[in-house]
Every structure is written in C-alpha cells, then in structure tokens.
Design an enzyme around this catalytic site. Structure first.
Site, PDB file in Angstrom:
ATOM      1  N   LYS A 140     -45.828 -49.490  14.101  1.00  7.84           N
ATOM      2  CA  LYS A 140     -45.926 -50.758  14.154  1.00  7.84           C
ATOM      3  C   LYS A 140     -46.962 -51.300  15.155  1.00  7.84           C
ATOM      4  O   LYS A 140     -47.626 -52.680  15.154  1.00  7.84           O
ATOM      5  CB  LYS A 140     -44.711 -51.759  14.173  1.00  7.84           C
ATOM      6  CG  LYS A 140     -44.320 -52.903  13.211  1.00  7.84           C
ATOM      7  CD  LYS A 140     -42.284 -53.176  13.334  1.00  7.84           C
ATOM      8  CE  LYS A 140     -41.954 -52.279  12.245  1.00  7.84           C
ATOM      9  NZ  LYS A 140     -40.281 -52.162  12.417  1.00  7.84           N
TER      10      LYS A 140
ATOM     11  N   GLY B 271     -33.610 -44.886   9.085  1.00  2.00           N
ATOM     12  CA  GLY B 271     -32.305 -44.470   9.318  1.00  2.00           C
ATOM     13  C   GLY B 271     -32.359 -44.719  11.073  1.00  2.00           C
ATOM     14  O   GLY B 271     -31.699 -44.681  11.617  1.00  2.00           O
TER      15      GLY B 271
ATOM     16  N   ARG C 249     -49.513 -52.389   7.497  1.00  2.37           N
ATOM     17  CA  ARG C 249     -50.280 -50.780   8.294  1.00  2.37           C
ATOM     18  C   ARG C 249     -51.230 -50.152   6.202  1.00  2.37           C
ATOM     19  O   ARG C 249     -51.169 -51.520   5.615  1.00  2.37           O
ATOM     20  CB  ARG C 249     -48.586 -49.986   8.412  1.00  2.37           C
ATOM     21  CG  ARG C 249     -48.059 -50.003   7.023  1.00  2.37           C
ATOM     22  CD  ARG C 249     -46.747 -49.860   7.009  1.00  2.37           C
ATOM     23  NE  ARG C 249     -46.049 -50.295   6.333  1.00  2.37           N
ATOM     24  CZ  ARG C 249     -44.336 -50.599   6.064  1.00  2.37           C
ATOM     25  NH1 ARG C 249     -43.850 -49.875   7.208  1.00  2.37           N
ATOM     26  NH2 ARG C 249     -43.483 -50.889   4.833  1.00  2.37           N
TER      27      ARG C 249
ATOM     28  N   ARG D 227     -52.878 -10.188 -16.533  1.00  2.00           N
ATOM     29  CA  ARG D 227     -52.254  -8.856 -16.145  1.00  2.00           C
ATOM     30  C   ARG D 227     -51.650  -8.373 -17.533  1.00  2.00           C
ATOM     31  O   ARG D 227     -52.452  -8.813 -18.650  1.00  2.00           O
ATOM     32  CB  ARG D 227     -50.512  -9.454 -16.049  1.00  2.00           C
ATOM     33  CG  ARG D 227     -51.244 -10.370 -15.258  1.00  2.00           C
ATOM     34  CD  ARG D 227     -48.586 -11.027 -14.809  1.00  2.00           C
ATOM     35  NE  ARG D 227     -49.191 -11.860 -13.576  1.00  2.00           N
ATOM     36  CZ  ARG D 227     -49.285 -13.440 -13.379  1.00  2.00           C
ATOM     37  NH1 ARG D 227     -50.150 -13.751 -14.254  1.00  2.00           N
ATOM     38  NH2 ARG D 227     -49.303 -13.343 -12.217  1.00  2.00           N
TER      39      ARG D 227
ATOM     40  N   ARG E  98     -56.268  -6.202 -14.853  1.00  2.00           N
ATOM     41  CA  ARG E  98     -55.740  -5.326 -13.138  1.00  2.00           C
ATOM     42  C   ARG E  98     -54.415  -4.499 -13.861  1.00  2.00           C
ATOM     43  O   ARG E  98     -53.846  -5.118 -14.876  1.00  2.00           O
ATOM     44  CB  ARG E  98     -54.423  -6.296 -12.692  1.00  2.00           C
ATOM     45  CG  ARG E  98     -52.894  -5.567 -11.873  1.00  2.00           C
ATOM     46  CD  ARG E  98     -52.301  -6.485 -11.324  1.00  2.00           C
ATOM     47  NE  ARG E  98     -51.204  -6.980 -11.842  1.00  2.00           N
ATOM     48  CZ  ARG E  98     -49.981  -8.002 -11.808  1.00  2.00           C
ATOM     49  NH1 ARG E  98     -50.052  -8.165 -10.446  1.00  2.00           N
ATOM     50  NH2 ARG E  98     -49.123  -7.961 -12.698  1.00  2.00           N
TER      51      ARG E  98
ATOM     52  N   GLU F 132     -52.062  -6.583  -1.406  1.00  3.35           N
ATOM     53  CA  GLU F 132     -50.765  -6.357  -1.760  1.00  3.35           C
ATOM     54  C   GLU F 132     -49.703  -6.147  -0.999  1.00  3.35           C
ATOM     55  O   GLU F 132     -48.349  -6.436  -0.751  1.00  3.35           O
ATOM     56  CB  GLU F 132     -50.409  -7.069  -2.833  1.00  3.35           C
ATOM     57  CG  GLU F 132     -50.255  -5.779  -3.733  1.00  3.35           C
ATOM     58  CD  GLU F 132     -50.385  -6.065  -5.316  1.00  3.35           C
ATOM     59  OE1 GLU F 132     -49.480  -7.213  -5.730  1.00  3.35           O
ATOM     60  OE2 GLU F 132     -50.943  -4.767  -5.923  1.00  3.35           O
TER      61      GLU F 132
ATOM     62  N   GLY G 187     -52.678 -10.042  -2.968  1.00  7.14           N
ATOM     63  CA  GLY G 187     -52.097 -10.436  -4.166  1.00  7.14           C
ATOM     64  C   GLY G 187     -50.565 -11.736  -3.513  1.00  7.14           C
ATOM     65  O   GLY G 187     -50.043 -10.291  -2.638  1.00  7.14           O
ATOM     66  N   THR G 188     -50.874 -12.011  -3.058  1.00 11.25           N
ATOM     67  CA  THR G 188     -49.858 -12.773  -1.734  1.00 11.25           C
ATOM     68  C   THR G 188     -48.612 -12.872  -1.919  1.00 11.25           C
ATOM     69  O   THR G 188     -47.552 -13.280  -1.287  1.00 11.25           O
ATOM     70  CB  THR G 188     -50.235 -14.481  -1.776  1.00 11.25           C
ATOM     71  OG1 THR G 188     -50.688 -15.694  -2.932  1.00 11.25           O
ATOM     72  CG2 THR G 188     -52.139 -14.622  -1.123  1.00 11.25           C
ATOM     73  N   ASN G 189     -48.474 -12.862  -3.404  1.00  5.89           N
ATOM     74  CA  ASN G 189     -46.585 -12.852  -3.929  1.00  5.89           C
ATOM     75  C   ASN G 189     -46.128 -11.432  -3.018  1.00  5.89           C
ATOM     76  O   ASN G 189     -45.304 -11.366  -2.440  1.00  5.89           O
ATOM     77  CB  ASN G 189     -46.478 -12.936  -5.325  1.00  5.89           C
ATOM     78  CG  ASN G 189     -45.457 -13.286  -5.493  1.00  5.89           C
ATOM     79  OD1 ASN G 189     -44.272 -14.021  -5.335  1.00  5.89           O
ATOM     80  ND2 ASN G 189     -44.308 -13.041  -6.887  1.00  5.89           N
ATOM     81  N   ASP G 190     -46.429 -10.670  -4.060  1.00  7.55           N
ATOM     82  CA  ASP G 190     -46.422  -9.457  -2.971  1.00  7.55           C
ATOM     83  C   ASP G 190     -46.390  -9.292  -1.370  1.00  7.55           C
ATOM     84  O   ASP G 190     -45.607  -8.335  -0.867  1.00  7.55           O
ATOM     85  CB  ASP G 190     -47.035  -7.964  -3.536  1.00  7.55           C
ATOM     86  CG  ASP G 190     -46.096  -7.540  -4.753  1.00  7.55           C
ATOM     87  OD1 ASP G 190     -44.938  -7.065  -4.907  1.00  7.55           O
ATOM     88  OD2 ASP G 190     -46.352  -7.270  -5.772  1.00  7.55           O
TER      89      ASP G 190
ATOM     90  N   CYS H 139     -54.871 -13.681  -6.092  1.00 10.16           N
ATOM     91  CA  CYS H 139     -54.645 -14.354  -7.263  1.00 10.16           C
ATOM     92  C   CYS H 139     -52.660 -14.499  -7.128  1.00 10.16           C
ATOM     93  O   CYS H 139     -52.602 -14.790  -8.470  1.00 10.16           O
ATOM     94  CB  CYS H 139     -55.010 -12.899  -8.161  1.00 10.16           C
ATOM     95  SG  CYS H 139     -54.364 -11.438  -7.861  1.00 10.16           S
TER      96      CYS H 139
HETATM   97  P1  ADP Z   1     -39.139 -52.854   8.880  1.00  9.56           P
HETATM   98  O1  ADP Z   1     -39.514 -52.230   9.208  1.00  9.56           O
HETATM   99  O2  ADP Z   1     -37.355 -53.149   8.866  1.00  9.56           O
HETATM  100  O3  ADP Z   1     -39.652 -54.271   7.793  1.00  9.56           O
HETATM  101  P2  ADP Z   1     -39.143 -55.419  11.117  1.00  9.56           P
HETATM  102  O4  ADP Z   1     -39.264 -54.795  12.720  1.00  9.56           O
HETATM  103  O5  ADP Z   1     -40.758 -55.363  10.718  1.00  9.56           O
HETATM  104  O6  ADP Z   1     -38.250 -54.806  10.418  1.00  9.56           O
HETATM  105  O7  ADP Z   1     -38.862 -56.601  11.099  1.00  9.56           O
HETATM  106  C1  ADP Z   1     -37.882 -56.884   9.891  1.00  9.56           C
HETATM  107  C2  ADP Z   1     -38.011 -58.767   9.504  1.00  9.56           C
HETATM  108  O8  ADP Z   1     -38.157 -59.479  10.641  1.00  9.56           O
HETATM  109  C3  ADP Z   1     -39.404 -58.892   9.268  1.00  9.56           C
HETATM  110  O9  ADP Z   1     -39.944 -59.448   7.771  1.00  9.56           O
HETATM  111  C4  ADP Z   1     -40.223 -59.448  10.033  1.00  9.56           C
HETATM  112  O10 ADP Z   1     -41.319 -60.297   9.551  1.00  9.56           O
HETATM  113  C5  ADP Z   1     -39.192 -60.222  10.976  1.00  9.56           C
HETATM  114  N1  ADP Z   1     -39.274 -60.614  12.249  1.00  9.56           N
HETATM  115  C6  ADP Z   1     -40.178 -59.172  13.218  1.00  9.56           C
HETATM  116  N2  ADP Z   1     -39.891 -60.137  14.102  1.00  9.56           N
HETATM  117  C7  ADP Z   1     -40.350 -61.298  13.888  1.00  9.56           C
HETATM  118  C8  ADP Z   1     -40.574 -62.158  14.648  1.00  9.56           C
HETATM  119  N3  ADP Z   1     -40.980 -62.154  16.181  1.00  9.56           N
HETATM  120  N4  ADP Z   1     -41.233 -63.395  14.078  1.00  9.56           N
HETATM  121  C9  ADP Z   1     -40.549 -63.815  13.003  1.00  9.56           C
HETATM  122  N5  ADP Z   1     -40.675 -62.564  12.048  1.00  9.56           N
HETATM  123  C10 ADP Z   1     -39.983 -61.808  12.816  1.00  9.56           C
HETATM  124 MG    MG Z   2     -48.364  -7.434  -6.962  1.00 11.96          MG
HETATM  125 MG    MG Z   3     -41.191 -54.410   8.512  1.00  9.25          MG
END
Ligand code: ADP
Ligand code: MG
Ligand code: MG
Length: 902
Positions: free
Chosen positions: A29, A107, A343, A582, A637, A767, A788-791, A854
C-alpha cells in the site's frame, strides 16, 4: 548505509520518498501510494513507517530508538503542508492509520480512520465544515468504533448493535437518517462500550491515539489468522508490516462527497470497460461493509461529471504506468477527487490470459511479458470442467477450494457406502467432518470430497490433490452427522442419497445438480475450436500465448501414455513423443492367465511357451502406439512392478482354496497359485523383486519385450512409417545390471532390425539414489537417462508414497517441514541435487546423453522450471498436463533470461 545506521536509522518515509519497487520496505500500500504521489496524482499527503520498524518492535517489544522522533518530524511537515495541527480544537488535522505488508494479508489489522478527533476537536471539525455537525459527530463515532474494535479488541458487534438501536429508534434502516443529535448520543453510547471493555476512557490525546494505533498495526502481524494465512501461503514470518499515516479526506461531507472502488478492467473476464461501485456521502469502509447499496460507478458521471472524467483519466494513466489491470480506492470530498490506494489487481485465470493478450494488442507489453503474466496453474484451472456460468443455483456454503474441478453426486458419509454406490455406477460425493487414512477407498470411489473442517493442507485436501479429485474442505457452515447419515446447512437437512454439487476452485457448495460444461480451452487443444475463426477472447489469448511459449522453450514436452488412444490425445495436446510407455497393463485382462503360466512354470518349455504367446500381443500393442506417434520418439519401459501384483490377492485366494477343498473340488492349480503367492510375498514390495531385478531373474521376460518392440518398429517402417523406439530399463542401481540387459537386448535388436533402417536406443531410468550417484558409470551403458522422480523421491526420503501421503503428510505440511508435498513438486534441495549430479556426471561421461523426466513432476510448473535450469532435454507428463508443461517450459526461458544471465 552502515554509517547512517549508527546515527539514526531511517524508519519513516514521506510518500514523496518512496516508489512502487519498495514493497518490501514500505509494504504494497505504502509503495503504491508513493508511486501515485510521484506520478502527480491527487493523493492526500502522508508517510509510511517501514516494515523494519515493525520487525524491530516485534523483536524487542518496544518501538525502536529514533522512531518516535521521526514520526514527530513527519507529522510536523504534514501539519505544515495542510495548515492544520493534529488535535487542534479549532481546525484539527485528522489522519488514517493503515496497515500494509509486502503481500496483502487477511487477518491483519485493518484501518482506523479519523484519528485526531476528541471531545474538543469534534466541535472545531464541525465549524470548519461550515457548521456540519452531523458530519463531525459521524466521523467521531466512526473513530471510536474502529479504534475500539481494531486497537483495543472491543467486540465489534456491540458497536453495531448500538448503531442498529439508534436506527430503530428512528424507524429507519438508513444511517443517513441519523441526525447530528442522534450521532452525538451514539458517541456517548460508544464511549460507554469502550470503557466497559477496556476499563479506561476513550483516549483524548491525539498523539496517544496515533501511537496506540501504530502499535496495534505492528502487533497485528502476529495475530492468529495472519500467522495461519502466512503459513498456508508460504509467506515468510519475519517480513513485518508497514504502517501508513494518511491525511483524512472526507466522503461523508454531504451528497457532493462519496467514496468508491474500481477496476481498470473486469477482473472476472478481463473485458475492457468500467467496473466499480460508488457510494455517496460515505466513508471508505462503508463500501466494503455493504452498509448501504452502492451504485455502479457509471452513475458517477451523472452525479459529478468532472470527478468522473478525472477518475477515468487517472485509471487510464495507471494502466499505462503499471502496464496491467489495477484496482483502486478513491474518495470525493466536495467535488475534489482523491486517490487512496492502487495495486495490480487480482484476477481470475481466464482474465489473466485475456488481459495479457489485450495488453500485447495495446502495445503495452510484449509477448515475453505476456507469457510471464500467466502460469501453468491458471491454465490447468481453465482445463477443468466447470459449472455453467448462468446456472441459477445459490451456494449454501463456502469452504476452501482445495482441489479444483466441478463435481455433482449423491451424498454419502462413509467410505464403504461410497465404494458400494460407485460400483453401481453412481457419482458420489463423500461428505465428512475430516477425512483420515481409512477413507482412502471412499475417496478413490467418489467424484468429489466435501469436508466441514480443515484447510488447504488437511488430509482430504492433500490426498484429493494427489488423486486429481475435486475437493472442498473446511466448509464450516456444514454440520456433519455421520451416524445419522445427514448434514445440516443453512437450516436445511441433507440426507444420504440427496444430490449436492461442489466447486473445488471456488469452494462453493450447492444443493442439487448444477449443470457442468466442458472447458473451451480443452476443446481448443483438442482441435475442435479454431482460434482464428471464433469470437472467444479467452481461446484466442491462450492460443497466442501458447504459440509464443512453444517458440521460446528449450525443453521438449513428451507424454506418459500406455495406449494408442492416450498417445493420440496427447499428440493433439502438443506432445512431442512418449517419455514413458508402461508395459504392465499389457499383462492384465485376459492375458493374466499367460502371466500366471509364466510365473508358475515348472516343466522345461512352459515358460517359453507363455512368453511366445505373449510376444505377438505385445507387438500389436507397440505397433498401435508407434503408429500414433509416427516420427516421434517413444520410450518404452520394460516391465517394472513385482510379478505378484499380477496374481490374485493372498486372502482371496486362500479363501477360495479352502472353500473349494471343503467341497472336494480339484484345486491343484489354485494350490500352486497360492503357494506362488506365498513364496513371492514381500514385506516391502517397493524395494523388492521388481524392475531390472525381475528381468535378470526371470529368463526370457525382457528378451520377449525387446523383441516385441523391435519387431513392431520394423513392421511400422515396412508400412512406410517412422518408429523411434527407446528401450528403458527400470530401477537400475549399478551399471553391471544395465550391461547385462544391454548385451542380450543388442543381440536381439540387431537380429530383428537387420537393414530396415530402424534405430533402437537403450537407456535407463534414474530412480534409485545409487544410480544418480554413479551416473558417470551408468552413462557408459546408457544412451539416455530418464528420471523417475516418483521413485527417486520415495527412495531419497525413504517414504512409501501410498502410506505416507494419507498417514502424516498433513502434519508435515502443518509444521512447515515441507511447504508442498515432494510428490507434487520436486524437492530441489534433496531429490533435485541427485538429479543435478546425475545430469552433470552422466553428460561428462557421455556427451550428448539424452536426459528427460518421466515422473509426474514433469507436469508440475515449479518442477518444470527446475528441469529447465538443470538443462534436461525433455519432460514427460500425463496427456492433460502437456499444455501446462509447454507453457511453463516457455516461461522458464523468459524468466531465466529476465532475472539474470547465469
Ligand atoms: P483495506 O486494506 O482494508 O482496504 P484501507 O487502509 O485501504 O484498508 O482502508 C479502508 C478504507 O478506508 C478504504 O476504503 C480507504 O479508501 C479508506 N481510507 C483509508 N485512508 C483514508 C483517508 N486518509 N481518507 C479517507 N478514506 C480513507
Ligand atoms: Mg519407478
Ligand atoms: Mg484498501
């Protein structure tokens, strides 16, 4: 650099200091925000705290020296640039605090918006917004909610319930109906919730808010879900995350403000056009959270034409700059557009091919780059049958797409029932909480496997992938009750005998039979779709990229095929010969009886008679295969498995004999068979009497096969064809074994071939580890090696594949002892080392020694790259994998050329 480190290590980068190539340091980011800033796009000012700061924090539990000061400096310059101060009661600067690692990772801590608001500055914010109290209090309640949830682990539902209550009190479902007073009340409620769960008041010091949020981002790197995800995706545990501090811009200032997300092309199909969602009068997280219904991005044109046009211009610019599909997040604050993220966007396998093709057409990338942008795993995905696109079934659950494909069938809950119904010709889906080694037969019998627990590395997932069987694992909405033979999901009960459909690519589960359609890509490979004459962007792109890969690759691609039909199919898929034919299936069916006679032979002449009867049958088998592979090499073979595999199983035979004896029948023949089975029983058949050992022990067996091969080749040549047989001796560990077989074979060949012009090569499989280690000697007697990469994997690791995959591989994967099963992808360090040694020493002893693979690894993308690096001549794989190997062999060239000049 070292000097700088001792003074004050740089932990904070202004957006103007970074660029897109600094993902490791600034996270994805942050690197892309910097890139956009430097492109002159409207990005709110901000700075990024590096992953190194995070690593240092995680190592010591403290912010590293100098970090606080650098944050202070950057904050000050932000304040100067904006003409506002963090926490200023009259005109506060607000920021967002956003995590962002090198690889995007669910997460981890998400984002806290509106940092810097408190009881005083909320008033100032309102005044600055022209007395917009509603906006100010809405922003404040969002801060407490996000801060509470993500920084202080206050349960998010509590805030959501309070928000719902406030809406109910106004008899509305729309948060826009809450006015300033409602929101002020909500802030009070939120603060109470915060106090109740944290034992402290919501922090009023903006700098403390900021520091706590930054620390929470650092710590979220080690959150349980993030750790699990990294382990599964093989992301190193020590990268750390960066933290982005970004000046807030407001999409919730009124109807002339809003927020949205967009893709520069359709990430599903790759089609060009405008794909996105927009939400007026809202802050960013509302779009994802689905709080209100978004409108298609196209409608922004009516709402705010100037911003819309600017946005489209920026998207075109980004595509041109990144030369790829980008996804973006943006916000409009009172008619002013701000870019908040971009991105290179994720896409489906089909879109990956289509987009790569389009970008070539547009002149943005060349074909080498297009080849680099797609991969064999995507191609393999496109070759599975899938559910029809326009079906109207709604998924009832979603698990992990553990092994791709689309499968429908009758639900069963036990392995035994699966085997029973499959024997009646029914398609079954085996449903379990988790599978274990006892389920193996059921898994083999089933069309697909569905489990309610476990991830990508669970027993079910690992075994299903090994079998190429569709599997959805970890569909935890499903409650499986095996004794009652039913499961419940989404309030419905599904009993044994009901039909379900599972999609092993998406992980979706449906009730009923979803119609399946064949893959267009397979139809193309089979020659039934002509890419020049159909309007199908995917097929055209696949054709173009495959053609380029074929032009690039140095590795030839052969197939493993035992029958004429397989050979013909593989040839349509582009196979340039057979790398493994085979011969054991040629001893089954109604030929079993001859094999029994061969094994049981006592009297002189009996064995010879059996072999003589087998000879013409074998010859016909080879003739058919040579005909289908006319002009191309065919590696045959010699018989490999232990002979007792051709006899009935011991228990069954023992019972039959006992029953027959009871009835007083003549059982002499069965008794002889039983005795032979007992005699030939082996504790470790994988390491027993098989391969070349068999050929040296059973007189005439290999000789018969060699004669059949040579005669078939000659008969093809007489019919005007060109047969190029290569006789391959399995399981050789010592050159003496090969020399013995070779001496006899050469005599037969020269006798059969005469002046027909047929040339027969003799080579060996590598093998057994000893063969790899003595490859220099063995090459003296071999015209080719085929790994014979399996064996080789079994013997290098000491694994018996049939036993270990079900028994403990899941645990090894879980513990990270290996990232992927060494049977799925070549173990470069161990097995790969043996291959390197054998290739080098073999070629040193015999320049021009032909080298191939193979084993099943010949169709595995990563392994193909390895074989390219080692300099083999060809890989061989199952017919269906041939296109994948062709593509990856081409990619291996592009990638080796591109990355360095080794
Ligand atoms: P995620 O990776 O979960 O998308 P972000 O960091 O991109 O998390 O942010 C969550 C939301 O908040 C996104 O919709 C982003 O555009 C918005 N956001 C993040 N920073 C700002 C900011 N400085 N002003 C306004 N909106 C923001
Ligand atoms: Mg074999
Ligand atoms: Mg985002």
């Amino acid at each position: 650099m070292a000097a700088q480190e001792t003074v004050d290590h740089k932990y904070v980068y202004d957006f103007s200091e970074g660029n897109k190539d600094l993902k490791g340091l600034l996270g994805g980011k942050g690197a892309n925000l910097a890139e956009m800033t430097n492109l002159g796009l409207p990005v709110p000012p901000g700075f990024t705290i590096t992953t190194e700061a995070c690593q240092a924090y995680l190592a010591t539990g403290q912010e590293p020296d100098g970090l606080a000061g650098q944050i202070e400096q950057h904050l000050e310059s932000l304040e100067r640039a904006m003409g506002k101060r963090l926490g200023d009661p009259q005109d506060p600067l607000l920021v967002s605090v956003r995590s962002g690692a090198k690889f995007s990772m669910p997460g981890m801590m998400e984002t806290v918006l509106n940092v810097g608001l408190n009881d005083q500055s909320v008033v100032g914010l309102s005044a600055q917004a022209g007395g917009n109290d509603r906006f100010a209090w809405d922003s404040y309640r969002r801060l407490i909610q996000m801060f509470g949830k993500t920084v202080c682990e206050v349960p998010g539902e509590e805030f959501e319930h309070a928000l719902d209550d406030a809406k109910s009190a106004k008899s509305t479902h729309n948060d826009l109906d809450l006015d300033a007073d409602d929101l002020r009340g909500l802030v009070d409620t939120y603060k109470k919730i915060f106090l109740k769960h944290t034992g402290r008041e919501f922090p009023q010091q903006p700098r403390e808010q900021l520091d706590l949020a930054i620390r929470a981002v650092f710590e979220s790197w080690n959150a349980e879900r993030a750790v699990l995800y990294r382990r599964q995706e093989r992301i190193p545990a020590d990268l750390g995350t960066a933290v982005n501090v970004v000046t807030m811009v407001f999409g919730n200032l009124g109807p002339d403000s809003g927020t949205g997300v967009a893709f520069t092309r359709d990430p599903g199909s790759g089609a060009q056009g405008i794909y996105g969602d927009y939400l007026a009068n809202a802050q960013g997280e509302d779009v994802v959270a689905g709080i209100r219904n978004t409108v298609p991005l196209q409608e922004l044109e009516q709402l705010d034409k100037a911003s819309y046009d600017e946005l489209l211009g920026i998207m075109a610019r980004l595509e041109e700059h990144y030369k790829d599909l980008c996804d973006i997040e943006f916000t409009i604050e009172r008619g002013k557009l701000w870019m908040l993220q971009t991105r290179v966007g994720k896409r489906t396998a089909a879109a990956a091919f289509v987009i790569a093709g389009q970008l070539v057409d547009e002149g943005l990338i060349d074909l080498d780059e297009a080849l680099h942008r797609v991969n064999g795993a995507q191609l393999a995905q496109l070759m599975f049958p899938r559910f029809q696109l326009d079906h109207e079934f709604e998924p009832v659950a979603k698990g992990i797409g553990a092994s791709p494909g689309a499968a429908s069938g009758t639900v069963v809950f036990t392995s035994a029932r699966a085997v029973e119904l499959a024997a009646e010709g029914k398609s079954v889906i085996l449903v379990r909480r988790e599978t274990n080694p006892d389920d193996l037969n059921g898994m083999i019998a089933a069309k697909g496997i569905l489990t309610s627990r476990g991830g990508k590395t669970s027993h079910a997932a690992v075994v299903a992938r090994g079998m190429g069987k569709t599997c959805v694992s970890g569909a935890d909405e499903i409650d499986v009750n095996v004794p009652a033979k039913r499961f419940t999901v989404a309030g419905q009960t599904v009993n044994e005998g009901d039909v379900v459909s599972i999609d092993g690519t998406t992980g979706k589960v449906y009730l009923g039979e979803v119609p399946v359609m064949p893959s267009e890509v397979v139809q193309y490979f089979e020659g039934s779709l002509d890419p020049e004459h159909i309007d199908n962007a995917l097929v055209r792109a696949v054709h173009r990229i495959m053609t380029h890969a074929d032009g690039k690759r140095r590795l030839a691609v052969r197939t493993n095929a035992d029958t004429g039909a397989d050979a013909a199919r593989a040839r349509r898929f582009g196979a340039e010969g057979i790398g493994l034919c085979r011969t054991e299936h040629m001893f089954l069916g109604d030929r079993r009886e001859l094999v029994e006679r061969l094994i049981l032979a006592r009297a002189p002449g009996e064995r010879e008679a059996a072999l003589e009867a087998l000879l013409p049958l074998q010859r016909a088998d080879f003739e058919e295969i040579f005909r289908e592979m006319d002009g191309l090499p065919v590696t045959v073979r010699l018989i490999d498995p232990p002979l007792h595999e051709f006899l009935p199983p011991l228990e069954q035979l023992a019972v039959n004999v006992a029953v027959a004896q009871e009835r007083g029948e003549d059982v002499a023949k069965e008794e002889a068979l039983l005795a032979a089975v007992r005699r030939m029983h082996e504790e470790n058949p994988m390491l027993g009497l098989r391969g070349v050992r068999l050929g040296l022990v059973i007189p005439g067996l290999f000789a018969m096969q060699v004669r059949a091969i040579a005669e078939a080749a000659v008969s093809c040549a007489r019919a005007g064809g060109v047969a190029k047989p290569e006789i391959m001796v399995p399981l050789v560990g010592a050159v003496q074994e090969l020399e013995t077989v070779r001496a006899e074979a050469e005599k037969i060949i020269s006798e059969v071939v005469g002046d027909s012009g047929v040339e027969v090569l003799i080579g060996t499989m590598i093998e057994v580890p000893r063969a790899a280690l003595t490859a220099g000697q063995i090459a003296e007697a071999a015209e080719f090696f085929s790994f014979g990469t399996n064996d080789l994997t079994q013997m290098a690791w000491g694994f018996s594949r049939d036993d270990v995959e079900g028994a403990f591989f899941w645990r090894y994967l879980e513990l990270g002892i290996f990232g992927i099963s060494p049977f799925e992808s070549i173990d470069r360090d161990g097995v790969g080392r043996l291959i390197r040694i054998a290739a080098e020493e073999g070629r040193a002893a015999r320049p021009g020694l032909k080298l191939g693979v193979c084993g099943e690894h010949g169709g595995d993308p990563d392994s193909v790259h390895f074989f390219h690096e080692v300099g083999l001549d060809y890989v061989s794989c199952s017919p269906f994998r041939v296109p994948v190997a062709r593509l990856e062999a081409g990619r291996a060239v592009v990638e080796t050329d591109g990355s360095d000049s080794r």
